[in-house]
Design a protein around this motif. Structure first.
Motif, mmCIF file in Angstrom:
data_model
loop_
_atom_site.group_PDB
_atom_site.id
_atom_site.type_symbol
_atom_site.label_atom_id
_atom_site.label_comp_id
_atom_site.label_asym_id
_atom_site.label_seq_id
_atom_site.Cartn_x
_atom_site.Cartn_y
_atom_site.Cartn_z
ATOM 1 N N ASP A 186 0.867 -1.173 0.000
ATOM 2 C CA ASP A 186 0.000 0.000 0.000
ATOM 3 C C ASP A 186 0.910 1.232 0.000
ATOM 4 O OD1 ASP A 186 -1.707 2.093 0.462
ATOM 5 O OD2 ASP A 186 -2.800 1.136 2.095
ATOM 6 N N LEU A 187 0.933 1.949 -1.102
ATOM 7 C CA LEU A 187 1.851 3.070 -1.262
ATOM 8 C C LEU A 187 1.170 4.421 -1.064
ATOM 9 C CD1 LEU A 187 4.010 1.944 -4.323
ATOM 10 C CD2 LEU A 187 4.389 1.527 -1.890
ATOM 11 N N HIS A 242 1.287 -11.107 -8.837
ATOM 12 C CA HIS A 242 0.693 -9.779 -8.669
ATOM 13 C C HIS A 242 0.509 -9.195 -10.059
ATOM 14 C CE1 HIS A 242 4.619 -8.074 -9.475
ATOM 15 N NE2 HIS A 242 5.127 -8.887 -8.579
ATOM 16 N N THR A 243 0.182 -7.927 -10.157
ATOM 17 C CA THR A 243 -0.330 -7.408 -11.427
ATOM 18 C C THR A 243 0.609 -6.478 -12.185
ATOM 19 O OG1 THR A 243 -1.265 -5.460 -10.402
ATOM 20 C CG2 THR A 243 -2.643 -7.429 -10.426
ATOM 21 N N LEU A 244 1.749 -6.117 -11.619
ATOM 22 C CA LEU A 244 2.642 -5.103 -12.178
ATOM 23 C C LEU A 244 2.007 -3.718 -12.161
ATOM 24 C CD1 LEU A 244 4.143 -7.072 -15.207
ATOM 25 C CD2 LEU A 244 5.003 -6.922 -12.880
ATOM 26 N N ILE A 245 0.855 -3.621 -11.522
ATOM 27 C CA ILE A 245 0.195 -2.343 -11.257
ATOM 28 C C ILE A 245 -0.276 -2.410 -9.804
ATOM 29 C CG2 ILE A 245 -1.753 -0.835 -11.809
ATOM 30 C CD1 ILE A 245 -1.752 -2.063 -14.583
ATOM 31 N N ASN A 246 -0.173 -1.316 -9.094
ATOM 32 C CA ASN A 246 -0.537 -1.360 -7.683
ATOM 33 C C ASN A 246 -2.032 -1.143 -7.494
ATOM 34 O OD1 ASN A 246 -0.927 -0.550 -4.866
ATOM 35 N ND2 ASN A 246 1.299 -0.698 -4.773
ATOM 36 N N ARG A 247 -2.763 -2.244 -7.324
ATOM 37 C CA ARG A 247 -4.212 -2.144 -7.159
ATOM 38 C C ARG A 247 -4.593 -1.502 -5.832
ATOM 39 N NH1 ARG A 247 -6.463 -7.976 -8.880
ATOM 40 N NH2 ARG A 247 -4.495 -8.614 -7.986
ATOM 41 N N ASN A 248 -3.699 -1.588 -4.821
ATOM 42 C CA ASN A 248 -3.971 -0.924 -3.544
ATOM 43 C C ASN A 248 -4.181 0.571 -3.747
ATOM 44 O OD1 ASN A 248 -3.703 -3.065 -1.585
ATOM 45 N ND2 ASN A 248 -1.545 -3.147 -2.126
ATOM 46 N N LEU A 249 -3.454 1.139 -4.725
ATOM 47 C CA LEU A 249 -3.573 2.565 -4.995
ATOM 48 C C LEU A 249 -4.957 2.926 -5.474
ATOM 49 C CD1 LEU A 249 -2.220 5.309 -5.264
ATOM 50 C CD2 LEU A 249 -1.419 4.641 -7.507
#
Length: 306
Positions: A182-183, A294-301
């Motif tokens: 989580d960024l 994982h997705t190589l994209i931060n879904r948490n964002l």
């Protein structure tokens, strides 16, 4: 949504604000772009030669910001926060229309950029994304400062350390997994400076638009911003934000492990130049696998800031 295909924004979105260094008010619009076009800056205040590509080889200044310039001398500066937001949301293709030569600083972080992009929506194509996979360990150093990149299995890890004599900033260190953690704190962290440096910076014609509304100012043992810090590691977290934005001048998401001490725009740019000098250092891959850890994209964002 497919996380392994290229994305642009669904609708045009605009914002305005003061430029940190010029102090001028700047208007920016993000518009959708076709697959495989990448990120393109367009100076709409100019009639010709007005396209600027945010590639590490086009970086012409790394003092207090990242500036890119085309062969005709047309430039765009302070691109790093917007580039970080585009990276974090997995935007591969977009046209950034801008009516001056510096991206607005907004609140000094990537937070507002991210909210604006999310409000525009994300358009998914059928074209697979491409990634850069680092194959060899490469280091660039400048005195006591250094940045190192080495191979990673399937992640982008950034381990960043700050070292300031100021007692408030001091020695701060943080390590993040860019595609998994989580960024929110990273993207919300603002640029900062020491109060005693402001006079010299302004003598050099910079930071004309700087204020407590868009930067943290530290004076001795005091933070001058009345609201204080947004998170305990806001100083080093902002450096990680800058690092992510500067890494995106490679053109693609990167799979690697990065360690940096006392770094900034200059070190990151020099590292990229060193990496891409030799094709044996990296490979560019199309990602077509249907199942990844994982997705190589931060879904948490997408979840935490939307």
């Amino acid at each position: 949504m497919s996380y392994l295909t290229q994305k642009t924004i669904k609708n045009k979105v605009s914002f305005s604000g003061v430029a940190l260094h010029s102090g001028l008010n700047v208007n920016v619009s993000l518009t959708p772009a076709e697959p495989n076009s990448g990120i393109i800056f367009k100076r709409v205040d100019l009639d010709k030669n007005n396209l600027v590509y945010p590639n590490f080889m086009n970086v012409t200044n790394t003092s207090l910001n990242t500036t890119v310039e085309n062969e005709f001398g047309v430039r765009i500066s302070t691109i790093e926060h917007l580039m970080c937001a585009l990276f974090g949301l997995g935007i591969d293709n977009v046209i950034v229309e801008i009516d001056n030569d510096e991206v607005p600083i907004l609140d000094g972080s990537a937070k507002i950029f991210i909210k604006k992009i999310i409000s525009a929506g994300i358009e998914v194509s059928n074209e697979p994304i491409k990634i850069i996979k680092i194959k060899k360990e490469i280091e660039f150093s400048d005195g006591k400062r250094f940045i190192l990149i080495k191979p990673s299995t399937l992640s982008l890890d950034i381990d960043f350390e700050l070292n300031y004599h100021n007692p408030i900033i001091g020695n701060q260190r943080n390590k993040v997994k860019v595609f998994e953690d989580d960024l929110t704190d990273i993207y919300n962290s603002r640029t900062f400076c020491l109060f005693e440096d402001i006079e010299l910076i302004k003598k050099n014609g910079l930071a004309k638009g700087g204020s407590l509304e868009n930067a943290i100012v530290v004076k001795d043992k005091e933070i001058l911003n009345p609201e204080g810090l947004r998170n305990k590691k806001e100083f080093v977290n902002h450096k990680i934000l800058d690092c992510i934005g500067d890494l995106y001048t490679s053109g693609y998401r990167i799979i690697a492990s990065i360690k940096c001490s006392r770094g900034g725009h200059y070190l990151t740019n020099q590292l990229l130049r060193k990496v891409f000098q030799n094709k044996e250092n990296f490979s560019i891959l199309e990602i077509k696998e249907k199942s990844l850890p994982h997705t190589l994209i931060n879904r948490n964002l997408l979840r935490s800031i939307a």
